[in-house]
Structure formats: C-alpha cells, structure tokens
Design a protein around this motif. Structure first.
Motif, PDB file in Angstrom:
ATOM      1  N   ALA A 148     -18.356  31.950  22.763  1.00 34.19           N
ATOM      2  CA  ALA A 148     -17.517  32.330  21.620  1.00 34.19           C
ATOM      3  C   ALA A 148     -17.656  31.330  20.478  1.00 34.19           C
ATOM      4  CB  ALA A 148     -16.059  32.438  22.049  1.00 34.19           C
ATOM      5  N   LEU A 149     -17.900  30.076  20.791  1.00 32.18           N
ATOM      6  CA  LEU A 149     -18.028  29.058  19.755  1.00 32.18           C
ATOM      7  C   LEU A 149     -19.428  28.975  19.159  1.00 32.18           C
ATOM      8  CD1 LEU A 149     -15.952  26.198  21.411  1.00 32.18           C
ATOM      9  CD2 LEU A 149     -15.276  27.649  19.477  1.00 32.18           C
ATOM     10  N   LEU A 150     -20.401  29.523  19.859  1.00 34.61           N
ATOM     11  CA  LEU A 150     -21.779  29.430  19.399  1.00 34.61           C
ATOM     12  C   LEU A 150     -22.302  30.714  18.758  1.00 34.61           C
ATOM     13  CD1 LEU A 150     -23.190  27.416  22.440  1.00 34.61           C
ATOM     14  CD2 LEU A 150     -22.639  26.558  20.148  1.00 34.61           C
ATOM     15  N   VAL A 151     -21.392  31.576  18.343  1.00 35.73           N
ATOM     16  CA  VAL A 151     -21.804  32.826  17.706  1.00 35.73           C
ATOM     17  C   VAL A 151     -22.305  32.556  16.294  1.00 35.73           C
ATOM     18  CG1 VAL A 151     -20.204  34.235  19.031  1.00 35.73           C
ATOM     19  CG2 VAL A 151     -19.489  33.322  16.837  1.00 35.73           C
ATOM     20  N   LYS A 152     -23.160  33.454  15.833  1.00 32.43           N
ATOM     21  CA  LYS A 152     -23.548  33.397  14.428  1.00 32.43           C
ATOM     22  C   LYS A 152     -22.366  33.935  13.638  1.00 32.43           C
ATOM     23  CE  LYS A 152     -28.455  34.050  15.186  1.00 32.43           C
ATOM     24  NZ  LYS A 152     -29.620  34.884  14.926  1.00 32.43           N
TER      25      LYS A 152
END
Length: 145
Positions: A66-70
């Motif tokens: 969830a934190l590494l989404v574009k």
C-alpha cells in the motif's frame, strides 16, 4: 571527502530481565512432571503463535504494498492495516499472558518465590547496567567572564 557519521554502539542484548519461561526453567528446579506439563502448555500454543506470525507478516506485506504504490497512498487502507497489526499484537500478548498464568499454576509457592527473587535480581542488574551505559551528563556551562 565528507566525514562519515559513526553511530554509537548498540546496547548489549540483555538490558532487561530475562523472559519468565527462561527464569522458570533455570530457577524453579522443576520436577519431571512439571517440566512435561509446562512443555505441553507451550506446545499447545505453538501453532497459534506460528499462525499469528504468518498473519503479521502478511499484514506487513500488505502495508508495504500500500505504501509503494504509484501515485497517492490510500491512507484509510493503510490505517486499517495498521489497526489489524495492532489487533494481532494484542492477541499475541493476551495469549502470552494466558500461557504464563497456566505455567504459574503448575509451580509450587516456593518455586514461584524462587523465580520472583531471580526476576527481581535480574531487574536490579539490568537497571545498574542501564545506569552504567547511560551517556554522561553534559558538561556545565563555562563560567561567565
């Protein structure tokens, strides 16, 4: 070449009293029957502990994803995942305490007293070590001229 910042050494691994199960094994002088009962208590919970660890890792993976989404992070989704992680930790703590209560009930009053004394002594030693390893106080300000 810029100077490399050197961080202080980490504290020793044992800066607090040892966990109660270790103290019980070392200080209570268990009978073979008590040893078997305590082993059964701990083994009965092992599957629950492993399942909880797996769930915890899965939540961590979902938080990372969830934190590494574009683009923008869905803060509500991350908050919900953090709440799940907190709930898992609460469950783990409740299970740990229930296990320790069951182990407590296996011990005799004399054994509980021996474990308590060892725990208190370990706590005093830990406090002394923390005091010894604490950074020194800042120097006093220079005298006014």
């Amino acid at each position: 070449m810029p100077a490399i910042a050197v961080s202080p050494l980490p504290p020793p691994l044992m800066m607090h009293a040892p966990p109660l199960p270790a103290l019980i094994q070392n200080e209570a002088h268990l009978t073979p029957a008590q040893n078997n009962k305590i082993r059964m208590i701990m083994e009965a919970n092992r599957d629950k502990v492993m399942a909880r660890h797996n769930d915890d890792r899965a939540v961590d993976d979902r938080i990372s994803a969830a934190l590494l989404v574009k683009g923008d992070v869905d803060k509500k989704a991350v908050d919900d995942l953090v709440k799940q992680k907190i709930a898992l930790h609460e469950q783990a703590e409740q299970q740990r305490v229930a296990e320790l209560i069951a182990i407590h009930d296996v011990l005799t009053p004399d054994q509980r007293e021996a474990v308590k004394n060892a725990y208190d002594e370990a706590g005093k030693l830990s406090a002394r070590l923390r005091d010894m390893m604490a950074p020194p106080p800042p120097p006093p300000p220079p005298p006014a001229l």
